[in-house]
Design an enzyme around this catalytic site. Structure first.
Site, mmCIF file in Angstrom:
data_model
loop_
_atom_site.group_PDB
_atom_site.id
_atom_site.type_symbol
_atom_site.label_atom_id
_atom_site.label_comp_id
_atom_site.label_asym_id
_atom_site.label_seq_id
_atom_site.Cartn_x
_atom_site.Cartn_y
_atom_site.Cartn_z
ATOM 1 N N GLU A 35 7.951 -22.552 -12.686
ATOM 2 C CA GLU A 35 8.895 -23.678 -12.744
ATOM 3 C C GLU A 35 9.347 -23.943 -14.181
ATOM 4 O OE1 GLU A 35 5.670 -24.931 -9.701
ATOM 5 O OE2 GLU A 35 5.893 -23.499 -11.343
ATOM 6 N N CYS A 44 1.820 -27.214 -9.392
ATOM 7 C CA CYS A 44 0.509 -27.758 -9.743
ATOM 8 C C CYS A 44 0.633 -29.209 -10.200
ATOM 9 C CB CYS A 44 -0.153 -26.902 -10.824
ATOM 10 S SG CYS A 44 0.757 -26.836 -12.372
ATOM 11 N N ALA A 53 -9.713 9.304 0.519
ATOM 12 C CA ALA A 53 -8.906 10.451 0.940
ATOM 13 C C ALA A 53 -9.809 11.353 1.764
ATOM 14 C CB ALA A 53 -8.359 11.199 -0.269
ATOM 15 N N TRP A 91 -10.281 17.008 -5.486
ATOM 16 C CA TRP A 91 -9.041 16.386 -5.026
ATOM 17 C C TRP A 91 -8.651 16.877 -3.632
ATOM 18 C CZ3 TRP A 91 -8.627 12.373 -7.694
ATOM 19 C CH2 TRP A 91 -8.861 12.367 -9.076
#
Length: 347
Positions: A53, A78, A157, A176
């Site tokens: 804001e 707030c 994975a 990998w």
């Protein structure tokens, strides 16, 4: 989409610029509109810096228009003094007559007090525009305050035949299964979350850094399980380059800068103990990257919010089996030949 929804959607868009940089604060976007035209906008960039804001008001060139404008904000302004003054006071001081809010702030320091203060000042307030999308935007912040734990993302994975690691390794580094683009995406995810967690076996076998070297941004706080002090001192995770929390069984360790030891009872369910301590450390989100036993521990007690699973093209034939998880709401996409499945836990 009506007018209010259009401007709230822009607030959400702006807020997303703060993903990964606003912790422990929420992501917030704000737009100021006068006679159907945006005259100011801003978002919260970092804790301790001006809120959305404030940035929106500061961006307005002709401040006299504020007295006839509407300010849109994705989360309740707030009402308390933190590192910055209350945004409610700023709105009242500038005599902005209309405020449209996406959703109520779950933080007990705010939790409706900001809205109450604005109404008592005679401001016209509308709450609940694009509420679900605003809640989703700050799913980490909301989970932290409503469930007293971090938002938990499981990630792994697996090979085409359902293994996450081969039976034998020739050297101490990750094997990998996914492609390089998928791995870069994982580093992007790391930059967005506050912490990353692995188990002992992953720490020893892979010797990972758990950083964001393939992406920009800040590396997450590293969290590792080491019940019996098996991780060698030469391991990357103990190099004190990045803040790291080690969960162990005994309190014989001395905390150092960037290396904190926390004791838990490994003979009891460890997942709730871990999340409780991470909450005490003000950690709002964590990616759990392995290994299988650690991931399955969280799955078995249903303590997770998202699972992100890559399925590669390779077949390992034997090795460490992938965790077993019941599919929830599935999203599926492809990164070249890798299949990415995202599951949401709505329990």
């Amino acid at each position: 989409m009506n007018t209010d929804e259009k401007y709230l959607a822009r607030c959400i868009e702006l807020a997303q610029n703060g993903l990964g940089t606003t912790y422990p604060n929420p992501m917030v976007g704000s737009v100021i509109v006068y006679e159907g035209k945006i005259i100011g906008e801003g978002w919260h960039k970092k804790a301790g810096e001006p809120h959305a804001e404030v940035n929106a008001v500061n961006s307005v060139k002709d401040k006299s228009l504020l007295k006839k404008a509407t300010i849109y904000v994705s989360l309740e302004p707030c009402s308390h003094f933190g590192k910055t003054p209350p945004c409610c006071d700023l709105i009242i001081q500038n005599k902005i007559p209309n405020v449209v809010i996406g959703t109520v702030d779950p933080n007990e320091k705010v939790a409706g007090r900001g809205i109450k203060k604005l109404i008592e000042a005679g401001i016209n307030v509308r709450v609940g525009v694009l509420e679900e999308k605003c809640n989703e935007l700050n799913k980490r912040f909301f989970t932290f305050h409503q469930k007293q734990r971090p938002y938990i993302i499981l990630k792994w994975a697996e090979s085409q035949d359902g293994f996450i690691a081969p039976e034998e390794r020739t050297e101490q580094k990750p094997v990998w299964i996914s492609n390089s683009y998928s791995r870069q995406l994982v580093h992007k995810w790391r930059s967005e979350e506050q912490a990353i967690l692995v188990g002992t076996r992953t720490a020893i076998d892979d010797n990972p850094k758990l950083d964001v070297r393939d992406w920009g941004g800040k590396s997450p706080i590293r969290i590792v399980l080491d019940r019996n002090n098996r991780i060698p001192k030469t391991n990357h995770l103990l190099d004190k380059q990045i803040p790291t929390i080690v969960f162990c069984q005994s309190n014989s360790h001395t905390n150092e800068e960037n290396l904190i030891f926390e004791v838990i009872d490994f003979d009891q369910h460890i997942a709730p103990q871990i999340t409780q301590i991470l909450h005490q450390h003000q950690i709002q989100s964590v990616i759990i990257e392995g290994g299988r036993q650690t991931l399955q521990t969280f799955i078995d007690v249903n303590l997770w919010d998202e699972a992100r699973i890559f399925k590669g093209k390779t077949n390992l034939k034997k090795g460490t089996k992938a965790p077993v998880i019941q599919p929830k709401a599935n999203q599926k996409q492809f990164i070249l030949e890798d299949e990415l499945l995202i599951l949401k836990n709505h329990d």
